[in-house]
Enzyme design. Sequence first.
Site, PDB file in Angstrom:
ATOM      1  N   CYS A 185      -4.418  -1.778  -1.864  1.00 25.43           N
ATOM      2  CA  CYS A 185      -4.632  -0.354  -2.131  1.00 25.43           C
ATOM      3  C   CYS A 185      -5.578  -0.255  -3.323  1.00 25.43           C
ATOM      4  O   CYS A 185      -5.266  -0.777  -4.404  1.00 25.43           O
ATOM      5  CB  CYS A 185      -3.292   0.299  -2.455  1.00 25.43           C
ATOM      6  SG  CYS A 185      -3.427   2.014  -2.994  1.00 25.43           S
TER       7      CYS A 185
ATOM      8  N   HIS B 298      -7.392   2.472   3.735  1.00 25.90           N
ATOM      9  CA  HIS B 298      -7.226   3.195   5.003  1.00 25.90           C
ATOM     10  C   HIS B 298      -8.542   3.299   5.784  1.00 25.90           C
ATOM     11  O   HIS B 298      -8.521   3.415   7.007  1.00 25.90           O
ATOM     12  CB  HIS B 298      -6.720   4.623   4.729  1.00 25.90           C
ATOM     13  CG  HIS B 298      -5.249   4.714   4.485  1.00 25.90           C
ATOM     14  ND1 HIS B 298      -4.655   4.297   3.314  1.00 25.90           N
ATOM     15  CD2 HIS B 298      -4.246   5.188   5.269  1.00 25.90           C
ATOM     16  CE1 HIS B 298      -3.347   4.527   3.389  1.00 25.90           C
ATOM     17  NE2 HIS B 298      -3.075   5.062   4.564  1.00 25.90           N
TER      18      HIS B 298
ATOM     19  N   GLU C  69      -4.072   7.570   9.094  1.00 22.00           N
ATOM     20  CA  GLU C  69      -2.634   7.512   9.412  1.00 22.00           C
ATOM     21  C   GLU C  69      -2.382   8.130  10.795  1.00 22.00           C
ATOM     22  O   GLU C  69      -1.626   7.594  11.600  1.00 22.00           O
ATOM     23  CB  GLU C  69      -1.816   8.264   8.346  1.00 22.00           C
ATOM     24  CG  GLU C  69      -1.813   7.609   6.977  1.00 22.00           C
ATOM     25  CD  GLU C  69      -0.655   6.634   6.732  1.00 22.00           C
ATOM     26  OE1 GLU C  69       0.408   6.767   7.359  1.00 22.00           O
ATOM     27  OE2 GLU C  69      -0.839   5.731   5.882  1.00 22.00           O
TER      28      GLU C  69
ATOM     29  N   ASP D  59       0.873  -1.193   0.000  1.00 19.03           N
ATOM     30  CA  ASP D  59       0.000   0.000   0.000  1.00 19.03           C
ATOM     31  C   ASP D  59       0.901   1.231   0.000  1.00 19.03           C
ATOM     32  O   ASP D  59       2.115   1.132   0.164  1.00 19.03           O
ATOM     33  CB  ASP D  59      -0.917  -0.014   1.242  1.00 19.03           C
ATOM     34  CG  ASP D  59      -1.907   1.147   1.272  1.00 19.03           C
ATOM     35  OD1 ASP D  59      -2.373   1.570   0.192  1.00 19.03           O
ATOM     36  OD2 ASP D  59      -2.209   1.654   2.362  1.00 19.03           O
ATOM     37  N   SER D  60       0.277   2.390  -0.157  1.00 14.86           N
ATOM     38  CA  SER D  60       1.024   3.639  -0.049  1.00 14.86           C
ATOM     39  C   SER D  60       1.403   3.926   1.402  1.00 14.86           C
ATOM     40  O   SER D  60       2.373   4.630   1.674  1.00 14.86           O
ATOM     41  CB  SER D  60       0.162   4.790  -0.563  1.00 14.86           C
ATOM     42  OG  SER D  60      -1.038   4.837   0.198  1.00 14.86           O
TER      43      SER D  60
ATOM     44  N   CYS E 186     -11.183   2.675   0.030  1.00 15.62           N
ATOM     45  CA  CYS E 186      -9.766   2.961   0.236  1.00 15.62           C
ATOM     46  C   CYS E 186      -9.401   2.123   1.437  1.00 15.62           C
ATOM     47  O   CYS E 186     -10.145   2.096   2.430  1.00 15.62           O
ATOM     48  CB  CYS E 186      -9.556   4.436   0.540  1.00 15.62           C
ATOM     49  SG  CYS E 186      -7.904   4.814   1.179  1.00 15.62           S
TER      50      CYS E 186
HETATM   51  N1  DGL Z   1      -4.853   3.068   0.821  1.00 15.37           N
HETATM   52  C1  DGL Z   1      -4.948   3.568  -0.496  1.00 15.37           C
HETATM   53  C2  DGL Z   1      -6.206   3.084  -1.216  1.00 15.37           C
HETATM   54  O1  DGL Z   1      -6.742   2.043  -0.884  1.00 15.37           O
HETATM   55  C3  DGL Z   1      -4.619   4.991  -0.844  1.00 15.37           C
HETATM   56  C4  DGL Z   1      -4.298   6.026   0.160  1.00 15.37           C
HETATM   57  C5  DGL Z   1      -3.472   7.157  -0.456  1.00 15.37           C
HETATM   58  O2  DGL Z   1      -2.264   7.003  -0.514  1.00 15.37           O
HETATM   59  O3  DGL Z   1      -4.050   8.158  -0.903  1.00 15.37           O
HETATM   60  O4  DGL Z   1      -6.660   3.686  -2.150  1.00 15.37           O
END
Ligand code: DGL
Length: 265
Positions: free
Chosen positions: A75, A191, A153, A11-12, A189
């Site tokens: 992600c 997150h 985060e 993931d990012s 997302c």
């Molecule tokens: N967790 C990521 C997703 O599922 C992206 C979060 C990000 O870096 O903007 O899209």
Amino acid sequence: MGDARPILFFDSGIGGLSVLAPARALLPQAPLVYVADSAGFPYGTRSEAEIAGRVPALLGRLAERHDPRLIVIACNTASTIALAAVRAALDVPIVGTVPAIKPAAAMSATRAIGVLGTDATVRQPYVDDLAARFAADCAVVRHGSARLVELAEAKLRGEATTSADYAAVLDGLLSRPGGDRIDVIVNACTHFPLVAAELAAAAPRPIAFVDGGPGIARRIAQLTNGQSWPQSPAPGIAVFTRLDDRARRLAPALAAHGLDQLVEL
Ligand code: DGL
């Protein structure tokens, strides 16, 4: 001696933990490598070209270094843009994460569902396609929020976030045309499931939240069915593309997911 090759989650940032957690519950013996592209974070405000250029190259390096049996692109942004390119480039099974529009449509009584993702994800043709295939009789209301990525985060770094923060994000979605009828929101997302309780508590009315994590975990179990695992797996590794102080503050949250070792790529 079992097969020591890990499952690699990518993931990012820390969003992929919402996919790793249900997978770890199903496969407790699995060695885990979790990768956060902190040097490229956030993905959601980047262009398609940037993501498409960055993700396959990075996963190529990671595959060489860690020899994973399976890669999970945990992600939605990276998956909806670069899944096909990664699959074409690497000789490793790849599982992607795409918005859980199908289960959301199956649950909705009002036939109005929200898709809460990053700006980059909600504009993807991949999402148009999922909506057309699985939610053709629903209003599919989309909203991108970089703020909610930051809130997740911050929460995992142990910082305080407020109910008003989450209410403001939800209002961005619910105030869109058709938003007043939404009864199910797709956390599109990775997150966002990490703050699902906060979102539910801040919602102005009862709304169900769904995400792809449990389904992806079942898919991983299916794809690795019959493979051997080490008797006692090595401690999980968290790899950051930039291991700075912000990343180090995530150590307790990572340890709670079995990721005890932090390293820089
Ligand atoms: N967790 C990521 C997703 O599922 C992206 C979060 C990000 O870096 O903007 O899209």
